[in-house]
Scaffold this active site. Structure first.
Site, PDB file in Angstrom:
ATOM      1  N   ASP A  95       0.871  -1.178   0.000  1.00  0.00           N
ATOM      2  CA  ASP A  95       0.000   0.000   0.000  1.00  0.00           C
ATOM      3  C   ASP A  95       0.908   1.229   0.000  1.00  0.00           C
ATOM      4  O   ASP A  95       1.705   1.392   0.926  1.00  0.00           O
ATOM      5  CB  ASP A  95      -0.874   0.053   1.262  1.00  0.00           C
ATOM      6  CG  ASP A  95      -1.868  -1.094   1.391  1.00  0.00           C
ATOM      7  OD1 ASP A  95      -1.495  -2.242   1.084  1.00  0.00           O
ATOM      8  OD2 ASP A  95      -2.998  -0.833   1.820  1.00  0.00           O
ATOM      9  N   LYS A 159      -7.331   3.020  -2.787  1.00  0.00           N
ATOM     10  CA  LYS A 159      -7.654   3.021  -1.360  1.00  0.00           C
ATOM     11  C   LYS A 159      -8.021   4.431  -0.917  1.00  0.00           C
ATOM     12  O   LYS A 159      -7.381   5.401  -1.322  1.00  0.00           O
ATOM     13  CB  LYS A 159      -6.437   2.487  -0.592  1.00  0.00           C
ATOM     14  CG  LYS A 159      -6.550   2.466   0.921  1.00  0.00           C
ATOM     15  CD  LYS A 159      -5.296   1.830   1.497  1.00  0.00           C
ATOM     16  CE  LYS A 159      -5.174   2.002   2.998  1.00  0.00           C
ATOM     17  NZ  LYS A 159      -3.926   1.409   3.525  1.00  0.00           N
ATOM     18  N   LYS A 188     -10.399  -0.332  -1.795  1.00  0.00           N
ATOM     19  CA  LYS A 188     -10.190  -0.601  -0.378  1.00  0.00           C
ATOM     20  C   LYS A 188     -10.637   0.615   0.423  1.00  0.00           C
ATOM     21  O   LYS A 188     -10.220   1.739   0.151  1.00  0.00           O
ATOM     22  CB  LYS A 188      -8.720  -0.903  -0.085  1.00  0.00           C
ATOM     23  CG  LYS A 188      -8.414  -1.076   1.409  1.00  0.00           C
ATOM     24  CD  LYS A 188      -6.961  -1.446   1.647  1.00  0.00           C
ATOM     25  CE  LYS A 188      -6.605  -1.424   3.134  1.00  0.00           C
ATOM     26  NZ  LYS A 188      -5.203  -1.834   3.387  1.00  0.00           N
TER      27      LYS A 188
END
Length: 236
Positions: A95, A159, A188
């Site tokens: 990430d 995300k 996400k």
């Protein structure tokens, strides 16, 4: 709509401890909890990659390293190096935070180059990549521009948030991102997801991964509801 078993819902969870003062004991606890509940991943700072990968060896739970976290204010070369380093040390999900200075400058060529390089490293390693937008600092035009770049570059996920800024995920942002990244990119939701109703709302809006530190009480609450209703799955 589909039916979700409790294990299905657990497998949406990136079980998170990104606190800078987290100890090795905290990391052991995080990994043990992830194994107990069969969460999908532990989300940790990059420096914890080797330690957590060792704790999770022999399981199907991933070690997720956060790159340039939480500010995103490092060079592309630094982010690429850190991505490779995390993978070399056992991370099998990445990430990373976009360069928000360049987002605010609307330097989309820079953002695309950054995303393409990091995603390429992850694809070469055969692991998922997630691009953190930090939506609380962005306007809608900027969110849509990032979605358009992601649709082109195809990271595994986009995300919503780091969870370390003004606020975290919103249902509206999850829906917006899902509607604009295309079928090949997932969403996400992360940051501020602390109860079962919010968790379910994020899934309903299109999130296929949930980053949170409250995964255990959330799953316990959903289990309680399922037991009260005498069902082994819920429809979302």
């Amino acid at each position: 709509m589909r039916n979700w078993t409790l294990d299905d819902l657990c497998r949406l969870v990136d079980h998170t401890n990104l606190h800078p003062d987290a100890t090795e004991e905290d990391m052991v606890k995080l990994c043990d909890e992830a194994k107990k509940y069969h969460f999908k991943m532990v989300a940790i700072n990059q420096v914890q990659s080797a330690f957590c990968a060792k704790q999770l060896a022999g399981t199907d739970i991933d070690t997720g390293a956060a790159i340039s976290f939480p500010l995103g204010q490092t060079t592309i070369a630094s982010k690429v190096f850190d991505t490779r380093d995390a993978i070399a040390n056992g991370a099998n999900e990445i990430d990373y935070v976009v360069n928000l200075t360049q987002v605010k400058a609307h330097n989309w060529a820079y953002i695309e180059d950054e995303m393409a390089q990091i995603v390429a490293v992850c694809k070469e390693a055969g692991i998922p990549s997630k691009v953190i937008f930090e939506n609380c600092l962005l306007n809608e035009e900027e969110k849509l521009a990032l979605c358009a770049i992601a649709k082109k570059v195809e990271p595994t996920f986009v995300k919503t948030s780091t969870g370390f800024s003004k606020w975290g995920a919103t249902v509206e942002d999850v829906a917006l991102m899902k509607a604009n990244v295309g079928d090949k990119v997932q969403v996400k939701a992360a940051g501020g997801i602390r109860d079962a109703d919010t968790f379910i709302a994020m899934v309903r809006a299109g999130a296929t991964r949930i980053g949170c530190s409250a995964g255990i009480p959330i799953i316990q609450e959903i289990r309680r509801r399922m037991e009260e209703q005498g069902v082994d799955s819920i429809q979302i």
